[in-house]
Scaffold this active site. Structure first.
Site, PDB file in Angstrom:
ATOM      1  N   ASP A  15     -46.584  -6.831 -32.791  1.00 47.97           N
ATOM      2  CA  ASP A  15     -46.951  -7.251 -31.440  1.00 47.97           C
ATOM      3  C   ASP A  15     -48.047  -8.321 -31.417  1.00 47.97           C
ATOM      4  OD1 ASP A  15     -46.547  -7.131 -28.708  1.00 47.97           O
ATOM      5  OD2 ASP A  15     -47.918  -5.464 -28.382  1.00 47.97           O
ATOM      6  N   GLU A  16     -48.177  -9.069 -32.490  1.00 48.86           N
ATOM      7  CA  GLU A  16     -49.127 -10.183 -32.512  1.00 48.86           C
ATOM      8  C   GLU A  16     -48.559 -11.410 -31.801  1.00 48.86           C
ATOM      9  OE1 GLU A  16     -51.515 -10.561 -36.439  1.00 48.86           O
ATOM     10  OE2 GLU A  16     -49.468  -9.996 -37.001  1.00 48.86           O
TER      11      GLU A  16
END
Length: 321
Positions: A174-175
């Site tokens: 989820d970067e």
């Protein structure tokens, strides 16, 4: 493996598979390409043929070659690396349909197109090959599907790529989503991550692996509707290289978690050895590494394998720059 089908379903499956085979040269995979689903159950490391702790290597394919993951072996001839992660495909946004779409740059496409030399040789040695799914600065990612139907469409895109390229599963990261930075894009919501996990499990065979790089907005979405993220994950990883940090994911015990993360080009070898020993002593189920390149890393990986398994690592293959 797919479950047994009766003769009618075999015929349907064969027909649909022929329709669904597509080239991986497209940036955006058609979300309607996959419509077959199958229930899945959690399986442990032994069932996947992985060591305990499992050694995980993220490989930045913009700069480095997947083939190098197979170059390092233990005394029994088995690979030192259990899971090699192609880093990375992206979550993009299609304005026309207002949907999340799976996108791959030319380097990821090259790995998939050349799977006979980049993926299959690793798998023949027992290494599982996963595709990382990563945000791409477009204000969308795994934390802001506006509906379960949208999550389902994206999951089917991912499952299609996994199936068509013979991959062993996916890693969710989820970067770099940059949620909220572009007007008109979906808002973060508390159900998105669980929706996606449920739909990925439904869209892929039960032997496929789903791992989670525990970072970003999705870390606050790990329970929803009575479901826990760990019900659908095989592993979750601490994401900060050069550190050893206890993490928690609802539904996963230590045997499915990694507290250690090292960059093989930047984290000191002594630190990596220490983290490996701590991982074993603390009974964590995975050890995470990043940035395997074409330089001889035998000594570095040997320190890790001695800590994890009490066994030496040797460079037995040819490295590729």
């Amino acid at each position: 493996m797919y479950t047994q089908f009766n003769k009618f379903r075999v015929g349907v499956f064969t027909f649909l598979t022929m329709l669904l085979m597509v080239s991986c040269s497209k940036d955006d995979i058609n979300e309607e390409e996959l419509n077959l689903t199958e229930d899945a159950t959690e399986v442990n490391a032994k069932a996947h043929g992985l060591k305990t702790p499992a050694s995980v290597m993220y490989i930045e394919v913009n700069d480095n070659a997947m083939e190098n993951a197979a170059a390092y072996t233990l005394p029994n001839g088995k690979p030192m690396i259990d899971i090699a992660v192609i880093f990375a495909a992206n979550v993009n946004y299609k304005n026309a349909s207002r949907t999340h779409v799976l996108s791959m740059n030319e380097n990821v496409k090259r790995v998939l197109r050349n799977k006979n030399t980049t993926i299959k040789p690793l798998q023949r040695k027992g290494i599982k090959v996963l595709l990382s799914i990563l945000g791409n600065h477009q204000a969308v990612g795994i934390a802001n599907f506006p509906s379960r139907n949208m999550a389902r469409k994206f999951a089917r895109q991912v499952a299609n790529v996994v199936r068509n390229n013979g991959l062993d599963g996916v890693d969710l990261d989820d970067e770099f989503a940059k949620y909220g930075t572009i007007g008109g894009r979906p808002a973060i919501n508390s159900r998105s991550f669980i929706w996606l996990l449920q739909e990925l499990r439904a869209a892929m065979p039960s032997n496929k692996i789903i791992t989670y790089y525990r970072i970003g907005e999705s870390t606050s979405q790990m329970t929803s509707g009575g479901k826990r993220a760990g019900q659908f994950l095989d592993y979750a990883f601490q994401p900060f290289y050069g550190s050893y940090t206890n993490i928690s994911v609802p539904g996963l015990g230590k045997g499915k978690l990694a507290a250690a993360a090292v960059d093989v080009t930047r984290t000191a070898a002594s630190t990596a050895r220490s983290f490996a020993q701590r991982t074993k002593n603390d009974r964590y189920g995975a050890f995470v590494m990043y940035n395997l390149d074409g330089v001889n890393r035998e000594s570095y990986l040997n320190g890790i394998s001695q800590g994890l398994y009490g066994k030496k690592t040797k460079l037995t293959g040819t490295l590729k720059n």
